[in-house]
Design a protein around this motif. Structure first.
Motif, mmCIF file in Angstrom:
data_model
loop_
_atom_site.group_PDB
_atom_site.id
_atom_site.type_symbol
_atom_site.label_atom_id
_atom_site.label_comp_id
_atom_site.label_asym_id
_atom_site.label_seq_id
_atom_site.Cartn_x
_atom_site.Cartn_y
_atom_site.Cartn_z
ATOM 1 N N UNK A 134 71.087 10.097 -57.158
ATOM 2 C CA UNK A 134 72.239 9.757 -56.317
ATOM 3 C C UNK A 134 71.960 8.423 -55.633
ATOM 4 N N UNK A 135 72.930 7.531 -55.597
ATOM 5 C CA UNK A 135 72.727 6.268 -54.899
ATOM 6 C C UNK A 135 73.738 5.229 -55.339
ATOM 7 N N UNK A 136 73.431 3.969 -55.018
ATOM 8 C CA UNK A 136 74.293 2.865 -55.413
ATOM 9 C C UNK A 136 73.431 1.832 -56.131
ATOM 10 N N UNK A 137 73.856 1.418 -57.304
ATOM 11 C CA UNK A 137 73.056 0.518 -58.157
ATOM 12 C C UNK A 137 71.694 1.137 -58.476
ATOM 13 N N UNK A 138 71.730 2.348 -58.939
ATOM 14 C CA UNK A 138 70.476 3.058 -59.211
ATOM 15 C C UNK A 138 70.360 3.483 -60.686
ATOM 16 N N UNK A 139 71.161 2.857 -61.537
ATOM 17 C CA UNK A 139 71.165 3.303 -62.938
ATOM 18 C C UNK A 139 69.813 3.074 -63.623
ATOM 19 N N UNK A 140 69.057 2.098 -63.123
ATOM 20 C CA UNK A 140 67.737 1.843 -63.740
ATOM 21 C C UNK A 140 66.816 3.064 -63.610
ATOM 22 N N UNK A 141 67.131 3.937 -62.626
ATOM 23 C CA UNK A 141 66.272 5.113 -62.426
ATOM 24 C C UNK A 141 66.455 6.153 -63.538
ATOM 25 N N UNK A 142 67.524 5.992 -64.309
ATOM 26 C CA UNK A 142 67.757 6.936 -65.413
ATOM 27 C C UNK A 142 66.622 6.810 -66.430
ATOM 28 N N UNK A 143 66.331 5.572 -66.830
ATOM 29 C CA UNK A 143 65.249 5.368 -67.817
ATOM 30 C C UNK A 143 63.896 5.713 -67.219
ATOM 31 N N UNK A 144 63.769 5.416 -65.921
ATOM 32 C CA UNK A 144 62.493 5.728 -65.279
ATOM 33 C C UNK A 144 62.261 7.249 -65.284
ATOM 34 N N UNK A 145 63.319 7.983 -64.941
ATOM 35 C CA UNK A 145 63.207 9.451 -64.930
ATOM 36 C C UNK A 145 62.908 9.974 -66.340
ATOM 37 N N UNK A 146 63.552 9.354 -67.323
ATOM 38 C CA UNK A 146 63.303 9.777 -68.721
ATOM 39 C C UNK A 146 61.834 9.537 -69.074
#
Ligand code: FAD
Length: 428
Positions: A134-146
Motif C-alpha cells: 500500500x502506498x503512493x509510487x510504490x510499484x517498484x516494491x512489487x518486483x522486490x517482494x517477488x
C-alpha cells in the motif's frame, strides 16, 4: 437428473464437551454456540460435508439423512465443494499474506523477513504466498517482494496512501482481506505495524498474536501455531486462532531471517483501488519529523554487540565494554537490569521489551540469560558469554562460554585485541 442425496448432522444428547472445534470446522457457518456453550446446528445451512463430525473429539455429532432422502453415498469432500458449496459457502480462506511496510517507497526489512517465514508456511499449507503493498509510487516494491519470495502482490498505489495513516491503511487492508480472504496475515511488529495490525484485527473481528517469536503450521488442522513469550516471558505459549479468519500475527524485526533475494523473479500483480478520498479522511499528515535519538546507532543493524548486565555493577564499568566494542567494530548494548539501573539507555536494551538483535557476534558480559533476554539475542550467529556462575542460563545459548570474573576477562580480551590491532614493532 436425480437430485444428489445429502446428509445432515445432529447433536447427540449428553455427549458434547463444548470444546468449540465444530464451529470453525464448518465451512458454511451452520454451527453457532449459544450462551450456555452448546452448539446449535442450523440444518437449513448444513451442506452435509461432515467436517464437524470428523473434528469432534467426543463423537457428539452424528450424520443422518433428512426425511425424503433415502440412502445415498457418503458425501465427497472436494476442494470444490468446500470452495463453492453450491452457492451456500460464504467464503474459502486460503493463502498466506505479508504486509509490506514502507516509508517513502523504502520497505522495512522486517517485511522481507516475514516473506521468508511466510514462504515456509505457504508451502506447508500448499497455498500461494502474497505480499500486500500500500502506498503512493510504490510499484517498484512489487518486483522486490517477488524477489523475496512473493508469488502474488496485491497493490494499491494511490496518493491518498502516500503517508501512513491508521484510517486509510486499515481501510485498504480490510478491503483487500475481505475481498480475497487470506487465511494468514503477517505484519511486522514495528510502531506502524502494531498500529495497523490492531486496527485491522478489530475490524475483521479476528485474533491477533503480537510479537511472535515462532510461527508454524499444524498441518492436520490447518492452523497457524503462533508462539510468543507469555506470563511475563516465563513461559513460551503457542496460540491458535481456531474460530476466526484470517489468523493474524505480528513479528518483531530480526526475529525471522531475511531470505535470499532472487533477482528477476516475478510475481502476479493484482492491482486494486480504494474509494477513499483525501477530503473524507479525518487525519492529515502535515510533516514527518524524524526522531532525533540520543543514540544514532540502531543495535538491530550492527554486526557486533558487546552487551552488559547487572554483573557490571555500575555505569562506569560500561566504559570497558565500549573499549571492547570499539576494538571489535561493534556497539554496546545491555540487559533490562542495566537499563533499569540507568547504566544504558532503553534504545540499547536487548530482549522481549527491548530490541531483537541478530549480530554476527554477541558478547554477553555479566548477564544471567533470563528468557526475556534470550528471546532478543539467541539467534545471533556467534555468542560469547562471560559469567562467574557456571550454571547461568546464558551458557545454554552460548557458542563459547567463559566462566570467570568479567572484570578480569574483558580487560584481558582488550589487551589481546590491542596487540592484534597494534602489533609491537620488532627490532631487527
Ligand atoms: C515482562 C518482562 C519483560 C522483560 N524484558 C526484558 C528485556 O527485554 N531484556 C532483558 O534483558 N530483561 C528483560 N526482563 C528482565 C529479565 O527477567 C531479567 O531480570 C534480566 O534480564 C536480568 O538482567 P541481568 O542478566 O543483567 O541481571 P541478573 O539476572 O541479575 O544477572 C546478573 C549476572 O551477572 C553475573 N555476574 C555478577 N557479577 C559478575 C562478575 N563479576 N563477572 C561475571 N559475571 C558476573 C551473575 O552471575 C548473574 O548471572 C523482563 C522481565 C519481564 C518480567
Amino acid at each position: 437428473m436425480e437430485k444428489k442425496k445429502r446428509f445432515k448432522v445432529r447433536l447427540l444428547p449428553g455427549k458434547c464437551i463444548g470444546c468449540g472445534r465444530c464451529e470453525p470446522a464448518c465451512p458454511v457457518d451452520a454451527i453457532r454456540y449459544d450462551e450456555k456453550g452448546e452448539p446449535i446446528i442450523d440444518l437449513e445451512k448444513c451442506i452435509g460435508c461432515l467436517k464437524c463430525v470428523k473434528v469432534c473429539p467426543a463423537a457428539a455429532i452424528d450424520k443422518f439423512l433428512p426425511e425424503g432422502d433415502t440412502g445415498g453415498a457418503e458425501p465427497e469432500e472436494t476442494a470444490e465443494s468446500e470452495a463453492i458449496g453450491e452457492g451456500e459457502v460464504k467464503r474459502l480462506w486460503r493463502g498466506v499474506w505479508v504486509y509490506v511496510e514502507q516509508m517513502d517507497g523504502k520497505a522495512e526489512p522486517v517485511s522481507w523477513q516475514l516473506l521468508g517465514k511466510g514462504k515456509e508456511l505457504a508451502q506447508d499449507l500448499g497455498v500461494e504466498l502474497a505480499a500486500l503493498v500500500l502506498g503512493n509510487n510504490v510499484e517498484h516494491l512489487v518486483d522486490e517482494a517477488a524477489g523475496y519470495g512473493a508469488d502474488k502482490v496485491y497493490l494499491i498505489d494511490t496518493p491518498v496512501l502516500k503517508d501512513y495513516r491508521a484510517e486509510t491503511h486499515m481501510r485498504s487492508c480490510v478491503y483487500l482481506v475481505e475481498k480475497y480472504s487470506p487465511e494468514i496475515l503477517l505484519i511486522g511488529a514495528t510502531g506502524l505495524g502494531r498500529d495497523l495490525a490492531g486496527g485491522v484485527a478489530t475490524h475483521l473481528e479476528t485474533g491477533l498474536t503480537a510479537d511472535c517469536t515462532g510461527l508454524a503450521i499444524d498441518k492436520e488442522n490447518r492452523l497457524l501455531e503462533q508462539t510468543r513469550p507469555a506470563f511475563g516471558g516465563n513461559i513460551m505459549a503457542t496460540i491458535l486462532c481456531e474460530k476466526a479468519r484470517p489468523q493474524m500475527a505480528s513479528v518483531r524485526p530480526n526475529v525471522m531471517l531475511t531470505p535470499p533475494f532472487v533477482p528477476g523473479r516475478k510475481a502476479t500483480l493484482v492491482r486494486e483501488s480504494i474509494s477513499i478520498e483525501e477530503k473524507d479522511t479525518l487525519t492529515k499528515v502535515l510533516e514527518i519529523v524524524p526522531i532525533q535519538c540520543e543514540t544514532s546507532v540502531d543495535i538491530t543493524a550492527v554486526g557486533v554487540i558487546v552487551s552488559g548486565g547487572r554483573g557490571l555493577v555500575s555505569a562506569e564499568n560500561f566504559r570497558m565494554l565500549q573499549e571492547l566494542a570499539d576494538l571489535l567494530g561493534g556497539v554496546v548494548a545491555g540487559s533490562r537490569s542495566a537499563v533499569d539501573a540507568g547504566w544504558i539507555t532503553h534504545q540499547k536494551q536487548v530482549g522481549q521489551t527491548g530490541k531483537t538483535v541478530r549480530p554476527k557476534l554477541y558478547v554477553a558480559c555479566g548477564i544471567s540469560g533470563a528468557i526475556q533476554h534470550l528471546v532478543g539475542m539467541q539467534d545471533a550467529e556467534y555468542i560469547i558469554a562471560i559469567n562467574k556462575d557456571k550454571h547461568a542460563p546464558i551458557f545454554d545459548v552460548a557458542h563459547l562460554g567463559i566462566v570467570g570474573d568479567v572484570f578480569e576477562i574483558v580487560p584481558a580480551m582488550i589487551e589481546e585485541l590491542r596487540k592484534v590491532k597494534n602489533p609491537p614493532v620488532c627490532e631487527t
